[in-house]
Design a protein around this motif. Sequence first.
Motif, PDB file in Angstrom:
ATOM      1  N   ALA A  69       0.852  -1.188   0.000  1.00 47.95           N
ATOM      2  CA  ALA A  69       0.000   0.000   0.000  1.00 47.95           C
ATOM      3  C   ALA A  69       0.880   1.227   0.000  1.00 47.95           C
ATOM      4  CB  ALA A  69      -0.917   0.011   1.221  1.00 47.95           C
ATOM      5  N   GLY A  70       0.356   2.294  -0.593  1.00 46.49           N
ATOM      6  CA  GLY A  70       1.146   3.509  -0.604  1.00 46.49           C
ATOM      7  C   GLY A  70       0.308   4.738  -0.872  1.00 46.49           C
ATOM      8  N   PHE A  71       0.750   5.808  -0.275  1.00 43.33           N
ATOM      9  CA  PHE A  71       0.208   7.138  -0.542  1.00 43.33           C
ATOM     10  C   PHE A  71       1.378   8.091  -0.333  1.00 43.33           C
ATOM     11  CE2 PHE A  71      -1.970  11.100   0.643  1.00 43.33           C
ATOM     12  CZ  PHE A  71      -2.792  11.239  -0.458  1.00 43.33           C
ATOM     13  N   GLY A  72       2.166   8.280  -1.376  1.00 40.09           N
ATOM     14  CA  GLY A  72       3.421   9.016  -1.252  1.00 40.09           C
ATOM     15  C   GLY A  72       4.503   8.115  -0.698  1.00 40.09           C
ATOM     16  N   LEU A  73       4.371   7.719   0.553  1.00 38.96           N
ATOM     17  CA  LEU A  73       5.223   6.698   1.150  1.00 38.96           C
ATOM     18  C   LEU A  73       4.452   5.392   1.122  1.00 38.96           C
ATOM     19  CD1 LEU A  73       6.562   8.562   4.313  1.00 38.96           C
ATOM     20  CD2 LEU A  73       7.733   8.197   2.147  1.00 38.96           C
ATOM     21  N   GLY A  74       5.171   4.311   0.939  1.00 39.87           N
ATOM     22  CA  GLY A  74       4.472   3.035   0.867  1.00 39.87           C
ATOM     23  C   GLY A  74       5.245   1.932   1.543  1.00 39.87           C
ATOM     24  N   GLY A  75       4.608   0.809   1.649  1.00 39.89           N
ATOM     25  CA  GLY A  75       5.239  -0.347   2.247  1.00 39.89           C
ATOM     26  C   GLY A  75       4.574  -1.618   1.783  1.00 39.89           C
ATOM     27  N   ALA A  76       5.286  -2.703   1.935  1.00 37.05           N
ATOM     28  CA  ALA A  76       4.755  -4.022   1.599  1.00 37.05           C
ATOM     29  C   ALA A  76       5.273  -5.009   2.634  1.00 37.05           C
ATOM     30  CB  ALA A  76       5.189  -4.435   0.197  1.00 37.05           C
ATOM     31  N   PHE A  77       4.490  -6.051   2.889  1.00 36.30           N
ATOM     32  CA  PHE A  77       4.886  -7.061   3.846  1.00 36.30           C
ATOM     33  C   PHE A  77       4.212  -8.377   3.505  1.00 36.30           C
ATOM     34  CE2 PHE A  77       4.737  -9.550   7.736  1.00 36.30           C
ATOM     35  CZ  PHE A  77       6.046  -9.434   8.182  1.00 36.30           C
ATOM     36  N   GLY A  78       4.933  -9.462   3.738  1.00 35.26           N
ATOM     37  CA  GLY A  78       4.381 -10.798   3.559  1.00 35.26           C
ATOM     38  C   GLY A  78       5.255 -11.817   4.260  1.00 35.26           C
TER      39      GLY A  78
END
Length: 182
Positions: A69-78
């Motif tokens: 997910a992101g809105f300007g800054l983002g991240g992902a995880f799994g």
Amino acid sequence: MISRRNLIGSAGAAMALAACGNGVGGKGAATIDARVDETRNYLFNRYPGTRDLAGKALGVLYMPLVTEAGFGLGGAFGRGALRINDVTVDYYSAAKASIGFQIGAQQYAHALFFMTEAALADFRRSQGWAAGADLKYATPEQGGSIGKETTEIAPVVALVFGQSGLIAGATLSGTKYTRIIP
């Protein structure tokens, strides 16, 4: 104009959303293994050439569900599992942070096929392995017939599949993999 407070709040919300629904919160080894089995079976049935690729690989890291997910800054995880001879030997988390023009969220699965002893050993020895230049992407369309040229030119072959959501593209660059104890 975006204030620093809004930017930090958006980044926090993006990271929280990225952590939702992908095994965070003590689901344990049995849940990860069940998800890996489903992902592997889906991959082999949907893209038959991946069965041969897995047979040639010295190890395969399956990441059944990565949420980004992101809105300007983002991240992902799994979270997922490394399998050697189709037996789970270790569990890993994948985390990614990004900054730039982005808005939205998506989920996807991916698999890393380790084609050389050195690549697998480097991955397993590292404190945190980052996907980089030694990664060769295969497209899902190639999954039906991943050829010799794909498997001989790179020590690690990555296949991203099953995307859903509203962010353009899913790449693994900048993703850090860390061994975990579920």
